[in-house]
Write a protein that holds these residues in place. Structure first.
Motif, PDB file in Angstrom:
ATOM      1  N   VAL A  90       5.648   9.342  24.561  1.00  0.00           N
ATOM      2  CA  VAL A  90       6.190  10.522  25.242  1.00  0.00           C
ATOM      3  C   VAL A  90       7.678  10.653  24.944  1.00  0.00           C
ATOM      4  CG1 VAL A  90       6.683  11.564  27.485  1.00  0.00           C
ATOM      5  CG2 VAL A  90       4.466  10.491  27.077  1.00  0.00           C
ATOM      6  N   SER A  91       8.397   9.548  25.039  1.00  0.00           N
ATOM      7  CA  SER A  91       9.837   9.565  24.778  1.00  0.00           C
ATOM      8  C   SER A  91      10.129  10.042  23.363  1.00  0.00           C
ATOM      9  CB  SER A  91      10.418   8.164  25.003  1.00  0.00           C
ATOM     10  OG  SER A  91      11.816   8.172  24.832  1.00  0.00           O
ATOM     11  N   ALA A  92       9.324   9.594  22.397  1.00  0.00           N
ATOM     12  CA  ALA A  92       9.514  10.028  21.015  1.00  0.00           C
ATOM     13  C   ALA A  92       9.256  11.523  20.872  1.00  0.00           C
ATOM     14  CB  ALA A  92       8.596   9.236  20.090  1.00  0.00           C
ATOM     15  N   GLY A  93       8.231  12.012  21.568  1.00  0.00           N
ATOM     16  CA  GLY A  93       7.937  13.439  21.534  1.00  0.00           C
ATOM     17  C   GLY A  93       9.053  14.269  22.127  1.00  0.00           C
ATOM     18  N   LEU A  94       9.609  13.791  23.233  1.00  0.00           N
ATOM     19  CA  LEU A  94      10.737  14.494  23.847  1.00  0.00           C
ATOM     20  C   LEU A  94      11.944  14.506  22.911  1.00  0.00           C
ATOM     21  CD1 LEU A  94      10.575  13.091  27.507  1.00  0.00           C
ATOM     22  CD2 LEU A  94       9.773  15.315  26.700  1.00  0.00           C
ATOM     23  N   LYS A  95      12.197  13.375  22.280  1.00  0.00           N
ATOM     24  CA  LYS A  95      13.333  13.287  21.364  1.00  0.00           C
ATOM     25  C   LYS A  95      13.196  14.289  20.226  1.00  0.00           C
ATOM     26  CE  LYS A  95      16.003   9.954  18.643  1.00  0.00           C
ATOM     27  NZ  LYS A  95      16.103   8.533  18.204  1.00  0.00           N
ATOM     28  N   ALA A  96      11.966  14.468  19.735  1.00  0.00           N
ATOM     29  CA  ALA A  96      11.736  15.437  18.658  1.00  0.00           C
ATOM     30  C   ALA A  96      12.034  16.858  19.114  1.00  0.00           C
ATOM     31  CB  ALA A  96      10.290  15.329  18.172  1.00  0.00           C
ATOM     32  N   TRP A  97      11.946  17.099  20.410  1.00  0.00           N
ATOM     33  CA  TRP A  97      12.266  18.416  20.976  1.00  0.00           C
ATOM     34  C   TRP A  97      13.737  18.511  21.392  1.00  0.00           C
ATOM     35  CZ3 TRP A  97       7.533  19.171  24.769  1.00  0.00           C
ATOM     36  CH2 TRP A  97       6.384  19.477  24.006  1.00  0.00           C
ATOM     37  N   GLY A  98      14.491  17.467  21.149  1.00  0.00           N
ATOM     38  CA  GLY A  98      15.884  17.471  21.574  1.00  0.00           C
ATOM     39  C   GLY A  98      16.050  17.248  23.054  1.00  0.00           C
ATOM     40  N   ALA A  99      15.087  16.562  23.667  1.00  0.00           N
ATOM     41  CA  ALA A  99      15.112  16.326  25.113  1.00  0.00           C
ATOM     42  C   ALA A  99      14.959  14.835  25.386  1.00  0.00           C
ATOM     43  CB  ALA A  99      13.991  17.102  25.805  1.00  0.00           C
ATOM     44  N   LYS A 108      19.251  19.079  42.932  1.00  0.00           N
ATOM     45  CA  LYS A 108      18.642  20.376  42.624  1.00  0.00           C
ATOM     46  C   LYS A 108      17.755  20.332  41.395  1.00  0.00           C
ATOM     47  CE  LYS A 108      20.846  22.831  45.822  1.00  0.00           C
ATOM     48  NZ  LYS A 108      20.153  23.550  46.916  1.00  0.00           N
ATOM     49  N   THR A 109      17.918  19.307  40.567  1.00  0.00           N
ATOM     50  CA  THR A 109      17.255  19.272  39.269  1.00  0.00           C
ATOM     51  C   THR A 109      16.202  18.183  39.138  1.00  0.00           C
ATOM     52  OG1 THR A 109      19.025  17.864  38.392  1.00  0.00           O
ATOM     53  CG2 THR A 109      19.272  20.255  38.122  1.00  0.00           C
ATOM     54  N   GLY A 110      15.900  17.505  40.245  1.00  0.00           N
ATOM     55  CA  GLY A 110      14.918  16.434  40.182  1.00  0.00           C
ATOM     56  C   GLY A 110      13.540  16.928  39.786  1.00  0.00           C
ATOM     57  N   ALA A 111      12.780  16.062  39.151  1.00  0.00           N
ATOM     58  CA  ALA A 111      11.446  16.412  38.662  1.00  0.00           C
ATOM     59  C   ALA A 111      10.482  16.683  39.813  1.00  0.00           C
ATOM     60  CB  ALA A 111      10.907  15.283  37.790  1.00  0.00           C
ATOM     61  N   GLN A 122      14.087  13.978  29.030  1.00  0.00           N
ATOM     62  CA  GLN A 122      13.516  13.861  30.366  1.00  0.00           C
ATOM     63  C   GLN A 122      12.350  14.821  30.566  1.00  0.00           C
ATOM     64  OE1 GLN A 122      17.147  14.549  32.743  1.00  0.00           O
ATOM     65  NE2 GLN A 122      17.009  12.415  33.375  1.00  0.00           N
ATOM     66  N   LEU A 123      11.512  14.455  31.520  1.00  0.00           N
ATOM     67  CA  LEU A 123      10.434  15.327  31.983  1.00  0.00           C
ATOM     68  C   LEU A 123      10.874  15.999  33.275  1.00  0.00           C
ATOM     69  CD1 LEU A 123       7.397  12.896  31.529  1.00  0.00           C
ATOM     70  CD2 LEU A 123       7.795  14.985  30.198  1.00  0.00           C
ATOM     71  N   ASP A 124      10.566  17.283  33.381  1.00  0.00           N
ATOM     72  CA  ASP A 124      10.868  18.019  34.606  1.00  0.00           C
ATOM     73  C   ASP A 124       9.676  18.069  35.552  1.00  0.00           C
ATOM     74  OD1 ASP A 124      13.618  19.163  33.847  1.00  0.00           O
ATOM     75  OD2 ASP A 124      12.354  19.659  32.131  1.00  0.00           O
ATOM     76  N   GLY A 125       8.502  17.729  35.036  1.00  0.00           N
ATOM     77  CA  GLY A 125       7.316  17.762  35.869  1.00  0.00           C
ATOM     78  C   GLY A 125       6.270  16.781  35.386  1.00  0.00           C
ATOM     79  N   LEU A 126       5.470  16.289  36.315  1.00  0.00           N
ATOM     80  CA  LEU A 126       4.340  15.404  36.024  1.00  0.00           C
ATOM     81  C   LEU A 126       3.187  15.813  36.926  1.00  0.00           C
ATOM     82  CD1 LEU A 126       2.850  12.863  34.961  1.00  0.00           C
ATOM     83  CD2 LEU A 126       4.047  11.553  36.738  1.00  0.00           C
ATOM     84  N   ILE A 127       2.045  16.102  36.335  1.00  0.00           N
ATOM     85  CA  ILE A 127       0.853  16.420  37.117  1.00  0.00           C
ATOM     86  C   ILE A 127      -0.208  15.367  36.817  1.00  0.00           C
ATOM     87  CG2 ILE A 127      -0.952  18.099  37.617  1.00  0.00           C
ATOM     88  CD1 ILE A 127       0.927  20.322  36.842  1.00  0.00           C
ATOM     89  N   ASN A 128      -0.526  14.568  37.823  1.00  0.00           N
ATOM     90  CA  ASN A 128      -1.557  13.531  37.704  1.00  0.00           C
ATOM     91  C   ASN A 128      -2.911  14.170  38.001  1.00  0.00           C
ATOM     92  OD1 ASN A 128      -0.093  11.013  37.125  1.00  0.00           O
ATOM     93  ND2 ASN A 128       0.890  11.385  39.099  1.00  0.00           N
ATOM     94  N   ASN A 129      -3.548  14.646  36.936  1.00  0.00           N
ATOM     95  CA  ASN A 129      -4.776  15.430  37.077  1.00  0.00           C
ATOM     96  C   ASN A 129      -6.015  14.732  36.534  1.00  0.00           C
ATOM     97  OD1 ASN A 129      -6.498  18.024  37.052  1.00  0.00           O
ATOM     98  ND2 ASN A 129      -6.363  17.495  34.870  1.00  0.00           N
ATOM     99  N   LEU A 142       6.566   6.154  34.190  1.00  0.00           N
ATOM    100  CA  LEU A 142       7.295   7.322  33.706  1.00  0.00           C
ATOM    101  C   LEU A 142       8.601   7.582  34.458  1.00  0.00           C
ATOM    102  CD1 LEU A 142       4.298   9.761  33.161  1.00  0.00           C
ATOM    103  CD2 LEU A 142       5.832   8.934  31.370  1.00  0.00           C
ATOM    104  N   LEU A 143       8.891   6.813  35.492  1.00  0.00           N
ATOM    105  CA  LEU A 143      10.097   7.052  36.283  1.00  0.00           C
ATOM    106  C   LEU A 143      11.372   7.157  35.443  1.00  0.00           C
ATOM    107  CD1 LEU A 143       9.658   4.938  39.557  1.00  0.00           C
ATOM    108  CD2 LEU A 143       9.819   7.435  39.348  1.00  0.00           C
ATOM    109  N   PRO A 144      11.557   6.321  34.423  1.00  0.00           N
ATOM    110  CA  PRO A 144      12.792   6.450  33.639  1.00  0.00           C
ATOM    111  C   PRO A 144      12.916   7.796  32.913  1.00  0.00           C
ATOM    112  CG  PRO A 144      11.785   4.305  33.276  1.00  0.00           C
ATOM    113  CD  PRO A 144      10.786   5.133  34.019  1.00  0.00           C
ATOM    114  N   LEU A 145      11.805   8.494  32.722  1.00  0.00           N
ATOM    115  CA  LEU A 145      11.837   9.780  32.027  1.00  0.00           C
ATOM    116  C   LEU A 145      11.887  10.968  32.984  1.00  0.00           C
ATOM    117  CD1 LEU A 145       9.245   9.274  29.123  1.00  0.00           C
ATOM    118  CD2 LEU A 145      11.721   8.868  29.118  1.00  0.00           C
TER     119      LEU A 145
END
Length: 257
Positions: A77-86, A139-142, A88-95, A130-133
């Motif tokens: 996930v971290s590698a994928g975010l890095k490829a997007w220039g990001a 105001k900006t917490g995931a 952190q995650l802003d949301g997580l849905i445990n579905n 995933l907490l570190p991400l």
């Protein structure tokens, strides 16, 4: 390119409720990381639909019952975010999940242990990993959304183990909301009612008698559709819902009121 759009990770996003949540959030401007266990082709199809909406999407394999695989998954996930220039995650849905239909008297230890691993241990330790991400800030917490079930409120024969896990997830949500509030992370539960998908063998969708029964005990007079849950999830992830945390929201059309 640097990402300025919110990014949400949805487990079990290749079909059913997860796919509709992913599409609803993409329409709201989110980029999406979705997971699948085996259905790579279906996951790729959802990715293509998200991209057609002008958003970015990434599909990654994950077995939520295998907690030992979570550190490696977080690295992907971290590698994928890095490829997007990001970063952190802003949301997580445990579905992600599966059903188990057996009476209390006939439920086996293997069935019970499977429900624990998928529906309770999985969300517990995946969120922890995933907490570190997860973005932090007043105001900006995931936003974390744990998917429960109407069966945690009302009882239907044959779902004791499954519903017990969902009840536990609702308690877990309140503890997460309390403990993660210091990071600005909001945590809520979304509990769907009976939905016409392939979940549980597609019984609600394909069994006309069951479909009619569900409609008859639902205030809005019909069985729910996956799109109904996608819209509800998107609403809880919007900025305007930022003062909601530690809550259970049922999206069942008023089933068994």
């Amino acid at each position: 390119m640097t990402s300025t759009s919110p990014i949400t990770l949805i487990t079990g996003g290749s079909r059913g409720l997860g796919a509709q949540m992913a599409l609803a959030l993409a329409r709201d401007g989110h980029d999406i990381v979705l997971t699948y266990r085996e259905a790579a082709t279906a996951a790729d199809a959802v990715v293509a639909q998200i991209q057609a909406l002008g958003r970015r999407a990434l599909a990654l394999p994950l077995d939520v019952a295998d907690a030992a695989s979570f550190p490696g998954f977080v690295e992907r996930v971290s590698a994928g975010l890095k490829a997007w220039g990001a970063s952190q995650l802003d949301g997580l849905i445990n579905n992600a999940g599966t059903g188990a239909h057996a009476s209390f008297a006939e439920t086996t230890p293997a069935q019970f242990d499977s429900m624990v691993a998928i529906h309770l241990k999985g969300p517990f330790f995946l969120t922890q990993a995933l907490l570190p991400l997860l973005a932090t800030g007043e105001k900006t917490g995931a936003r974390v959304l744990n998917i429960s079930s109407g069966l945690a409120r009302f009882s239907i024969t044959g779902y004791a183990a499954y519903a017990a896990m969902k009840g536990a997830v609702e308690v877990l949500t309140r503890y997460q909301a309390k403990e993660l509030a210091t990071r600005g992370i909001r945590v809520n539960t979304l509990a769907p009612g009976a939905i016409a998908t392939d979940f549980g063998g597609g019984a609600v969708r394909d069994n006309a008698e069951l479909n009619r029964f569900v409609a008859s005990v639902t205030a809005l007079g019909r069985v729910g559709e996956a799109e109904d849950i996608g819209g509800a999830a998107a609403a809880l992830m919007r900025p305007g819902a930022g003062w909601i945390t530690g809550q259970r929201v049922e999206a069942s059309g008023g089933m068994f009121l």
